[in-house]
Design a protein around this motif. Structure first.
Motif, PDB file in Angstrom:
ATOM      1  N   GLN A 240       1.018  -1.354  -0.029  1.00  0.00           N
ATOM      2  CA  GLN A 240       0.095   0.056   0.110  1.00  0.00           C
ATOM      3  C   GLN A 240       0.783   1.427   0.024  1.00  0.00           C
ATOM      4  O   GLN A 240       0.385   2.210  -0.751  1.00  0.00           O
ATOM      5  CB  GLN A 240      -0.911   0.069   1.135  1.00  0.00           C
ATOM      6  CG  GLN A 240      -1.822  -0.947   1.168  1.00  0.00           C
ATOM      7  CD  GLN A 240      -2.811  -1.032   2.425  1.00  0.00           C
ATOM      8  OE1 GLN A 240      -2.247  -0.956   3.502  1.00  0.00           O
ATOM      9  NE2 GLN A 240      -3.970  -1.709   2.267  1.00  0.00           N
TER      10      GLN A 240
ATOM     11  N   LEU B 106      -6.155   0.071  -3.783  1.00  0.00           N
ATOM     12  CA  LEU B 106      -5.118  -0.256  -2.758  1.00  0.00           C
ATOM     13  C   LEU B 106      -5.665  -0.659  -1.250  1.00  0.00           C
ATOM     14  O   LEU B 106      -5.040  -1.239  -0.568  1.00  0.00           O
ATOM     15  CB  LEU B 106      -4.169   0.756  -2.496  1.00  0.00           C
ATOM     16  CG  LEU B 106      -3.069   0.886  -3.649  1.00  0.00           C
ATOM     17  CD1 LEU B 106      -2.283   2.174  -3.529  1.00  0.00           C
ATOM     18  CD2 LEU B 106      -1.975  -0.306  -3.588  1.00  0.00           C
ATOM     19  N   PHE B 107      -6.755   0.026  -1.075  1.00  0.00           N
ATOM     20  CA  PHE B 107      -7.443  -0.158   0.384  1.00  0.00           C
ATOM     21  C   PHE B 107      -8.674  -0.768   0.131  1.00  0.00           C
ATOM     22  O   PHE B 107      -9.320  -0.976  -0.603  1.00  0.00           O
ATOM     23  CB  PHE B 107      -7.269   1.360   1.041  1.00  0.00           C
ATOM     24  CG  PHE B 107      -6.071   1.987   1.005  1.00  0.00           C
ATOM     25  CD1 PHE B 107      -5.433   2.737   0.320  1.00  0.00           C
ATOM     26  CD2 PHE B 107      -5.431   1.661   2.254  1.00  0.00           C
ATOM     27  CE1 PHE B 107      -4.296   3.480   0.515  1.00  0.00           C
ATOM     28  CE2 PHE B 107      -4.077   2.267   2.525  1.00  0.00           C
ATOM     29  CZ  PHE B 107      -3.620   3.264   1.448  1.00  0.00           C
TER      30      PHE B 107
END
Lengths: 267, 194
Positions: free
Chosen positions: A112, A163-164
């Motif tokens: 991340q 990414l999250f």
């Protein structure tokens, strides 16, 4: 030779001179009335005298220029300008993170952190290149500032969302508003600094230069928020963090629009 | 497609010769008054043609020309020695024209028609051997993006790359605009029925 090839020839320096055309082109003109009429029209436009300014106008223009004539230093090269924008970005980031800390970096996964760094770094580079080109009229721009801004905002949003995790642990607004406020507080001085650099150039479209400046300052805030905010959820990031970038870009556009409407911009 | 002959023999007169213009710009940046005068003399006619419109009076067009030169003067530090001059000049000129068009629309919506003041359209007092007014009006009937491409390509003899830079566009887009402009002009030049 076909009509489209004649069009390309019509726009070339060769045709501009009014010199003899190559034989394939002459052959085409003999057979194609449409191109013959067009070619004659374009050459007439070339041969007709351009409108002459009224006598004395050129002299008045010259006098005005010479009145305020003093040596000027050319702008630095694009690379220097891009380096300067990225340098200021880095300094601002370090300064703000020095005050606020990098708490989120310790809880993010390595992938991340790398992804965030790559996304924001690439966006900063592209925004800096665009701004450096907007400072010099007639610069080659592969992509218009408008297209680049939209593309970057879309890529940032989708990249950060991917990414999250898409989770919402509640208190969406309660956690979000402080992020938005902190972010906007960072963008204002950043935008002021970047604009002081941009106005050293000769910006022709202040709206888009303003929007690009807003974008760049928004990216400072985004980087700060990503490294400081402990809410690592896609909805929060996409709405509040990227929201700061969008708000800053829009504010920059409006600022540029106001500048253009001022008479002094157009003189 | 046959090869293009060497361009040195076929460049327009010295007025728009790039190396000469580039040298003048550098001297202009060094505050040489003779360079400023040279640039004004060489570029004003083509700039005036670019800025003018059949809908504008001569005084308005000349006002635009003055504004254009003031912008060029203010922006002269942004010219990088060695870079082509015409894209830089025309980028400034097209923004001047665009701002002038917006201002003209605002003025027209508020004030009495220009014709009532007796201020002649710019082409009325030009002694052209051909009907310059018709040619001018035909070009002006094109969309702005096509009109400016044709003028830069044909009047100033700029290359496709230079026009792309001046219009903040790509060579492909310039080619497409030029092609569309020529198609539109072909249709306009076609004689009507009967």
């Amino acid at each position: 030779m076909n009509c489209k090839q004649m069009d390309e020839l019509a726009g070339s320096r060769f045709a501009h001179s009014g010199g003899a055309l190559p034989e394939p082109a002459q052959h085409h003109l003999r057979g194609c009335k449409r191109c013959r009429d067009l070619y004659e029209f374009l050459n007439q436009e070339l041969l007709s005298p351009p409108p002459e300014p009224l006598r004395g106008l050129e002299e008045r223009i010259r006098a005005r220029l010479v009145d305020s004539l003093e040596p000027v230093s050319p702008l630095p090269s694009s690379r220097v300008l891009v380096g300067a924008f990225m340098g200021v970005f880095s300094l601002l980031l370090l300064l703000v993170l020095g005050i606020m800390g990098v708490r989120a970096l310790h809880v993010m996964k390595q992938s991340q952190a790398v992804g965030v760094g790559a996304l924001i770094g690439a966006a900063v580079l592209l925004a800096s290149v665009s701004l450096s080109r907007q400072m010099v009229p007639g610069s080659y721009q592969k992509m218009s500032p408008k297209t680049l801004i939209v593309l970057l905002l879309v890529l940032l949003t989708s990249g950060l969302v991917l990414l999250f995790p898409w989770e919402n642990t509640g208190m969406f607004v309660k956690h979000g508003v402080p992020c938005l406020s902190r972010g906007l507080m960072v963008t204002v001085p950043a935008a002021a600094l970047f604009w002081l650099m941009v106005r050293r150039g000769a910006v022709l479209a202040p709206e888009w230069a303003g929007a690009s400046t807003g974008l760049l300052s928004g990216l400072v805030a985004l980087a700060v928020l990503q490294l400081n905010c402990m809410v690592l959820e896609s909805p929060h990031i996409a709405f509040w963090h990227v929201g700061v970038v969008i708000a800053s870009t829009a504010a920059g556009f409006l600022f540029g629009r106001i500048l253009r409407s001022r008479a002094s911009w157009n003189s | 497609m046959p090869e293009e002959p060497p361009t040195e023999d076929l460049l327009p007169d010295d007025g728009l010769n790039e190396p000469a213009l580039g040298e003048m710009m550098v001297r202009y940046q060094h505050a040489d008054p003779a360079a400023a005068e040279d640039l004004v003399r060489r570029l004003s006619p083509v700039l005036l043609r670019f800025l003018a419109s059949p809908n504008y009076s001569q005084s308005y067009c000349e006002d635009l020309l003055q504004q254009c030169w003031l912008r060029i003067h203010k922006a002269r530090h942004s010219y990088r020695p060695g870079a082509p001059v015409l894209p830089w000049i025309y980028a400034i000129a097209r923004h001047t024209r665009l701002d002038g068009y917006r201002r003209h629309r605002r003025i027209q919506s508020r004030e009495i028609s220009i014709e009532e003041h007796g201020d002649l359209p710019i082409w009325d007092n030009q002694a052209a051997a051909i009907s310059g007014q018709d040619l001018f009006r035909l070009l002006d009937a094109l969309p702005e993006s096509q009109r400016e491409v044709v003028l830069m390509l044909k009047v100033s003899g700029m290359s496709l790359e230079e026009v792309a830079r001046a219009t903040a566009s790509t060579v492909g887009a310039v080619k497409q605009k030029a092609h569309r402009a020529y198609e539109a002009l072909r249709r306009m030049l076609r004689p009507g029925p009967g």
